[in-house]
Design an enzyme around this catalytic site. Structure first.
Site, PDB file in Angstrom:
ATOM      1  N   GLY A 152     -19.892  38.674  83.608  1.00 17.33           N
ATOM      2  CA  GLY A 152     -19.272  37.371  83.906  1.00 17.33           C
ATOM      3  C   GLY A 152     -17.974  37.223  83.130  1.00 17.33           C
ATOM      4  CB  THR A 231     -22.059  38.313  71.439  1.00 21.87           C
ATOM      5  OG1 THR A 231     -21.709  38.847  72.733  1.00 21.87           O
ATOM      6  CG2 THR A 231     -21.570  39.230  70.337  1.00 21.87           C
ATOM      7  CB  SER A 232     -25.901  37.084  75.545  1.00 22.10           C
ATOM      8  OG  SER A 232     -27.135  37.721  75.258  1.00 22.10           O
ATOM      9  NE  ARG A 233     -27.205  30.402  74.017  1.00 20.73           N
ATOM     10  CZ  ARG A 233     -25.913  30.352  73.690  1.00 20.73           C
ATOM     11  NH1 ARG A 233     -25.341  31.375  73.087  1.00 20.73           N
ATOM     12  NH2 ARG A 233     -25.203  29.282  73.951  1.00 20.73           N
ATOM     13  CD  GLU A 262     -28.811  31.463  66.794  1.00 18.94           C
ATOM     14  OE1 GLU A 262     -28.077  30.452  66.785  1.00 18.94           O
ATOM     15  OE2 GLU A 262     -28.644  32.386  67.593  1.00 18.94           O
ATOM     16  CG  HIS A 281     -24.620  31.219  67.605  1.00 19.19           C
ATOM     17  ND1 HIS A 281     -25.739  30.838  68.319  1.00 19.19           N
ATOM     18  CD2 HIS A 281     -23.597  31.216  68.508  1.00 19.19           C
ATOM     19  CE1 HIS A 281     -25.408  30.611  69.571  1.00 19.19           C
ATOM     20  NE2 HIS A 281     -24.105  30.829  69.715  1.00 19.19           N
ATOM     21  CB  ALA A 282     -19.683  33.448  63.661  1.00 21.17           C
TER      22      ALA A 282
HETATM   23  P1  NAI Z   1     -21.078  33.818  82.753  1.00 21.95           P
HETATM   24  O1  NAI Z   1     -21.988  32.889  83.487  1.00 21.95           O
HETATM   25  O2  NAI Z   1     -19.629  33.782  83.039  1.00 21.95           O
HETATM   26  O3  NAI Z   1     -21.553  35.326  82.963  1.00 21.95           O
HETATM   27  C1  NAI Z   1     -22.891  35.711  82.906  1.00 21.95           C
HETATM   28  C2  NAI Z   1     -23.051  36.881  83.867  1.00 21.95           C
HETATM   29  O4  NAI Z   1     -24.399  37.355  83.738  1.00 21.95           O
HETATM   30  C3  NAI Z   1     -22.852  36.485  85.347  1.00 21.95           C
HETATM   31  O5  NAI Z   1     -21.898  37.323  85.958  1.00 21.95           O
HETATM   32  C4  NAI Z   1     -24.246  36.667  85.957  1.00 21.95           C
HETATM   33  O6  NAI Z   1     -24.180  37.158  87.289  1.00 21.95           O
HETATM   34  C5  NAI Z   1     -24.838  37.713  85.047  1.00 21.95           C
HETATM   35  N1  NAI Z   1     -26.297  37.729  85.068  1.00 21.95           N
HETATM   36  C6  NAI Z   1     -27.161  36.719  85.309  1.00 21.95           C
HETATM   37  N2  NAI Z   1     -28.416  37.171  85.254  1.00 21.95           N
HETATM   38  C7  NAI Z   1     -28.335  38.495  84.968  1.00 21.95           C
HETATM   39  C8  NAI Z   1     -29.301  39.520  84.789  1.00 21.95           C
HETATM   40  N3  NAI Z   1     -30.603  39.269  84.903  1.00 21.95           N
HETATM   41  N4  NAI Z   1     -28.875  40.752  84.498  1.00 21.95           N
HETATM   42  C9  NAI Z   1     -27.543  41.023  84.395  1.00 21.95           C
HETATM   43  N5  NAI Z   1     -26.577  40.108  84.575  1.00 21.95           N
HETATM   44  C10 NAI Z   1     -26.986  38.856  84.851  1.00 21.95           C
HETATM   45  O7  NAI Z   1     -21.381  33.557  81.196  1.00 21.95           O
HETATM   46  P2  NAI Z   1     -20.414  33.859  79.979  1.00 21.95           P
HETATM   47  O8  NAI Z   1     -19.550  32.688  79.730  1.00 21.95           O
HETATM   48  O9  NAI Z   1     -19.809  35.189  80.174  1.00 21.95           O
HETATM   49  O10 NAI Z   1     -21.479  33.890  78.763  1.00 21.95           O
HETATM   50  C11 NAI Z   1     -22.312  35.017  78.564  1.00 21.95           C
HETATM   51  C12 NAI Z   1     -23.291  34.741  77.443  1.00 21.95           C
HETATM   52  O11 NAI Z   1     -22.588  34.524  76.209  1.00 21.95           O
HETATM   53  C13 NAI Z   1     -24.174  33.500  77.628  1.00 21.95           C
HETATM   54  O12 NAI Z   1     -25.500  33.797  77.204  1.00 21.95           O
HETATM   55  C14 NAI Z   1     -23.588  32.491  76.665  1.00 21.95           C
HETATM   56  O13 NAI Z   1     -24.549  31.554  76.233  1.00 21.95           O
HETATM   57  C15 NAI Z   1     -23.169  33.428  75.527  1.00 21.95           C
HETATM   58  N6  NAI Z   1     -22.188  32.851  74.618  1.00 21.95           N
HETATM   59  C16 NAI Z   1     -22.333  33.146  73.282  1.00 21.95           C
HETATM   60  C17 NAI Z   1     -21.438  32.640  72.352  1.00 21.95           C
HETATM   61  C18 NAI Z   1     -21.564  32.983  70.904  1.00 21.95           C
HETATM   62  O14 NAI Z   1     -20.918  32.336  70.079  1.00 21.95           O
HETATM   63  N7  NAI Z   1     -22.340  33.999  70.545  1.00 21.95           N
HETATM   64  C19 NAI Z   1     -20.349  31.739  72.769  1.00 21.95           C
HETATM   65  C20 NAI Z   1     -20.224  31.568  74.207  1.00 21.95           C
HETATM   66  C21 NAI Z   1     -21.142  32.106  75.084  1.00 21.95           C
END
Ligand code: NAI
Length: 322
Positions: A152, A231-233, A262, A281-282
């Site tokens: 994404g 870095t996702s969840r 966390e 979580h930075a």
């Molecule tokens: P996004 O919604 O733009 O992209 C997520 C992608 O994952 C989408 O293309 C979707 O099709 C794909 N996806 C959904 N289910 C899937 C699966 N089962 N297998 C493979 N791909 C799958 O989200 P974005 O903005 O790119 O965020 C990604 C992650 O980063 C989220 O978990 C978000 O919470 C996390 N995040 C973490 C931060 C941090 O400080 N560590 C800050 C901002 C976001």
């Protein structure tokens, strides 16, 4: 006057939010609500919630009939029951694009720290060891394959910033059409990605499908001596299985910015594992990203209030008041 409750935050001051809401004629109140009961008690007379990690469950939403919108300070919204919002006519807003570059560069920084043994070298020097072999042998990054799970916003940026570091970039994302894969990214199945990557970086949302997705089965497919970055969840990974993969040497290292719980509990085994790098979580953070995030999250509520005033039926109680 419409009212918004800021439910949980750890900012030094709230001047930014106060300015945005003052300018729009919205009353801001602030209370610390980290549980369902605390939320229900504090939010009885508000039209909007500004939340960070507060748990907005069906029980909370059902108990707050006046509530019209929830704006989450952040990209993910896994702390909110989205289906309950839809059932009760409550709007939900997030701020998905404020820190795409920050998270991608943080993920790349963690990949490079693992591949180049940066943290272990630093630890060794402080323990009196000064030698390029102190942390074992390193492999050439330009001969490695990076596997991205979730292509994404952040996953795509990760692919872009990493393409000149690694020889090959592959990605798994079942919800994208082929045309959404950049030409230099090879489309892969999930299992093949874990089998063929030297470094796997996770960028999916947390949902029913991805919770616990990276466990013993996928980790067992990885090459001996490979690396994992998240870095996702936190809950996308089964932590016990990750520790097993590190202890058994399947993984040479892992780096986590996010954890299922966390902050990390003081007695967590994660803190004992020397091949694991942790950041608090930075990944989202830069001064500029935080300002953008907070402004957009507050502005989402302002936009909803303004819209409610001009389009009856768009919001809930606000529309009637204005
Ligand atoms: P996004 O919604 O733009 O992209 C997520 C992608 O994952 C989408 O293309 C979707 O099709 C794909 N996806 C959904 N289910 C899937 C699966 N089962 N297998 C493979 N791909 C799958 O989200 P974005 O903005 O790119 O965020 C990604 C992650 O980063 C989220 O978990 C978000 O919470 C996390 N995040 C973490 C931060 C941090 O400080 N560590 C800050 C901002 C976001």
């Amino acid at each position: 006057m419409p009212r918004v409750l800021f439910t949980d935050q750890d900012y030094p001051d709230l001047a930014l939010e106060q300015e945005v809401f003052d300018a729009a004629g919205i009353e801001l109140s602030v209370k610390e609500c980290r549980s369902e009961d605390a939320l229900i008690a504090a939010a009885a007379d508000v039209d909007a919630l500004l939340i960070q990690y507060a748990p907005v469950t069906e029980r909370v939403i059902a108990a707050l009939p006046r509530l019209g919108i929830i704006s989450r300070i952040g990209a993910g919204f896994d702390t909110v029951d989205t289906e309950a919002c839809a059932r009760h006519g409550v709007w939900l807003a997030n701020s998905p694009d404020y820190g795409v570059g920050e998270v991608a560069t943080h993920a790349l920084a963690l990949c490079l720290a693992l591949v180049r043994n940066v943290v272990a070298y630093d630890r060794d020097i402080r323990n009196g060891k000064w030698h390029y072999l102190s942390s074992g042998k390193l492999k050439r990054a330009s001969e490695m394959t990076l596997g991205i799970v979730g292509l994404g916003r952040i996953g795509k940026r990760m692919a872009h910033v990493s393409r000149n570091v690694f020889r090959r970039v592959m990605a798994f994302d079942p919800y994208l059409i082929d045309g959404d894969f950049p030409a230099f990214v090879e489309r892969s199945g999930l299992e093949a990605l874990f089998e063929q990557s030297d470094v796997v970086s996770l960028h999916t949302p947390l949902n029913a499908e991805t919770r616990g997705m990276v466990g013993r089965s996928l980790l067992g497919r990885m090459r001996t001596g490979s690396f994992l970055v998240n870095t996702s969840r936190g809950a996308v990974i089964e932590v016990d299985d990750l520790l097993h993969a590190l202890d058994s040497g399947i993984l040479a290292g892992a780096a986590l910015d996010v954890l299922p719980v966390e902050p990390v509990p003081a007695d967590s085994r994660l803190l004992q594992q020397p091949q694991l790098i942790l950041t608090p979580h930075a990944a989202f953070f830069s001064v500029q990203a935080e300002i953008e995030l907070r402004r957009k999250a507050a502005q989402n509520i302002v936009s909803w209030v303004k819209r409610s005033a001009t389009r009856p039926g768009y919001g809930k109680s606000c529309a009637a008041q204005l």
